[in-house]
Write an enzyme that holds these catalytic residues in place. Structure first.
Site, PDB file in Angstrom:
ATOM      1  CG  ASP A 198      27.874  -2.334  -2.259  1.00  0.00           C
ATOM      2  OD1 ASP A 198      26.888  -2.457  -1.494  1.00  0.00           O
ATOM      3  OD2 ASP A 198      28.545  -1.287  -2.350  1.00  0.00           O
ATOM      4  CG  ASP A 206      29.252   5.287  -4.415  1.00  0.00           C
ATOM      5  OD1 ASP A 206      28.231   5.507  -3.741  1.00  0.00           O
ATOM      6  OD2 ASP A 206      30.058   4.360  -4.157  1.00  0.00           O
ATOM      7  CD  GLU A 259      27.605   8.244  -0.988  1.00  0.00           C
ATOM      8  OE1 GLU A 259      27.161   7.817   0.099  1.00  0.00           O
ATOM      9  OE2 GLU A 259      28.739   7.952  -1.416  1.00  0.00           O
ATOM     10  CD  GLN A 297      24.047   4.184   5.945  1.00  0.00           C
ATOM     11  OE1 GLN A 297      23.968   2.970   5.832  1.00  0.00           O
ATOM     12  NE2 GLN A 297      24.250   4.973   4.900  1.00  0.00           N
TER      13      GLN A 297
END
Length: 487
Positions: free
Chosen positions: A50, A193, A234, A344
């Site tokens: 990732d 995160d 986040e 997204q």
């Protein structure tokens, strides 16, 4: 170590502008002096996937990027932000590997969330599964076979190389203390995160579950409060969550701005944008782009469903030819019985605007005048286009917005007049005193106009922007009261 200042923060990987931290530092020093005041260096620790977010350990800087001395060097010139994965760890981490080896005898067993132990009945009911906010259509778990032969299901929200961790477990809290303490020695701001996914409770969405989410925050903040370090959570979800965080005095992201800006530039209307700027938090970092895609879910209620669809469809049309190269599942979110929806938009911001220089420069200038501290992603700093070759090679949709620039490519982009103009305005934004003062966003008789004024006596600067013609004018007053136009 520099403290947080009201200057533009660059978001970049350690190897995205040059091949390592030393080259990144030299490139910023040589080409972007005065335009950048802070740097968010995306995960620079050893990782198994990732692109850095499956952290193996926080003890060292990945040797491919440099070492802690490189981070210290950055911290003396820029205020820094670093990442901490409060919700998950790598399956290659020493903690998880110890659990796989030693099973129930491992001191780290309770650090990981066992799917069958989490649910009162061993497995979720259909209603409980439907209630989950999840990033995959199937259950958010992965099966592992321990060395003793036992197969266990471990909570796995995101990618194959990550497993979720339990913030209430004492051994997890030791993990937080040890690692957050080390990072805080170098940075004044730590990004949590996937923060909202860490508040899991049976029978709920397991996403920003109240009041449990505030307990998670207290647990994560304990090592930071002792050191005076601040935190930025986040959270990609509806803007009202950012308002809740802001009410408690925390830094937040303005993740609504990207879609609102696209809508304004695509329609020539500024009313939606003006409404948000009047009510949005002031203690925030603004974005147009990040290492992920352009968030869609953040603006529900600020834009109508039809307005969201308009922006989404136009960007998807621009990127339609890229779909054939995507090998990974699309970015979706599934919550509370609702059908899956696009999470997204996978595009650089410049490409999402069709490569229109005027529209792009206007978007950036408005961001620089918006309430909050601007964050500029490195691809956006260079007005980068979608990286088709990277997408072809990796099949990862987010790779279109993660091109690694060589020094030669950077020099070529910097010759563009639009980039030169942007850097000039960024330097103005970083040094003009009025941006530390009060903001006024005035209603306009025509929807195509946006007028923003910042004041701090004796200074004043005003941005007049027209979203139909995609033109703008910047005026400012010097310390002697003389008015100037930023040419």
């Amino acid at each position: 170590m520099k403290k947080i200042t009201n200057q533009i923060m660059l978001i970049t990987y350690a190897d995205s502008m040059g091949s390592n931290l030393k080259e990144l530092y030299d490139i910023l020093d040589e080409y972007f002096e005065g335009a950048i005041g802070g740097v968010h260096i995306l995960p620079f620790y050893p990782s198994s996937g990732d692109r850095g977010f499956a952290v193996i350990n926080y003890d060292i800087v990945d040797p491919a990027f440099g070492d802690w001395e490189d981070i210290r060097r950055f911290s003396e010139k820029y205020y820094l932000m670093a990442d901490f994965m409060i919700n998950h760890a790598s399956i290659r981490s020493a903690e998880f590997q110890d659990y796989m080896k030693n099973g129930d005898a491992s001191r780290y067993k309770e650090m990981f969330i066992h799917w069958n132990e989490f649910w009162p009945n061993g497995e979720p009911t259909e209603e409980e599964m439907e209630a989950l906010y999840r990033r995959k259509l199937h259950g958010p778990y992965k099966e592992f076979t321990r060395d003793d032969g036992k197969v266990v299901k471990i909570w796995n929200t995101f990618f194959e190389e990550q497993v979720d961790i339990d913030p209430w477990s004492p051994v997890t809290q030791e993990y937080y203390e040890r690692n957050l303490g080390r990072i805080a020695d170098y940075v004044p701001l730590i990004r949590f995160d996937a923060f909202a996914y860490a508040s899991k409770k049976p029978g709920t969405s397991c996403f920003f579950v109240e009041p449990e989410v505030w307990d998670v925050l207290d647990i994560g903040m304990k090592p930071l409060r002792e050191r005076g370090t601040e935190m930025l959570p986040e959270i990609h979800e509806n803007y009202q969550i950012q308002l809740k965080m802001a009410e408690r005095g925390h830094w937040v992201y303005d993740f609504a701005l990207p879609m609102l800006m696209l809508h304004g530039l695509m329609t020539g209307r500024t009313d939606r944008l003006i409404h948000w700027m009047k009510i949005c938090p002031r203690k925030q970092f603004t974005t147009l782009d990040t290492h992920d895609g352009i968030g869609v879910v953040d603006v529900a209620g600020l834009l109508t469903d039809e307005e969201i669809d308009l922006v989404r469809d136009r960007v998807n049309q621009i990127t339609a030819d890229l779909q054939q190269y995507i090998k990974m599942p699309p970015g979706i979110v599934k919550m509370s019985g609702a059908k899956a929806r696009q999470y997204q938009l996978m595009s650089t911001y410049y490409s999402a605007l069709g490569g229109d220089d005027d529209a792009y420069l206007l978007a950036r200038v408005v961001q620089l005048y918006a309430p909050g501290i601007p964050q500029v992603y490195y691809v956006g700093l260079l007005a980068g286009e979608n990286d088709v070759e990277s997408l072809k090679q990796l099949g990862e949709p987010r790779s279109v917005n993660r091109h690694n620039y060589t020094r030669e490519e950077i020099e070529k982009r910097l010759k563009l007049p639009m980039i030169q103009k942007l850097l000039e305005i960024m330097r103005f934004r970083n040094t003009y005193p009025a941006f530390d003062g009060e903001i006024e966003i005035r209603e306009q008789p025509s929807n195509e106009w946006l007028v923003i004024t910042w004041r701090k006596q004796p200074y004043r600067t005003t941005l007049c922007a027209n979203f139909k013609t995609k033109t703008f004018m910047i005026t400012y007053v010097d310390e002697d009261g003389r008015e100037h136009t930023l040419e």
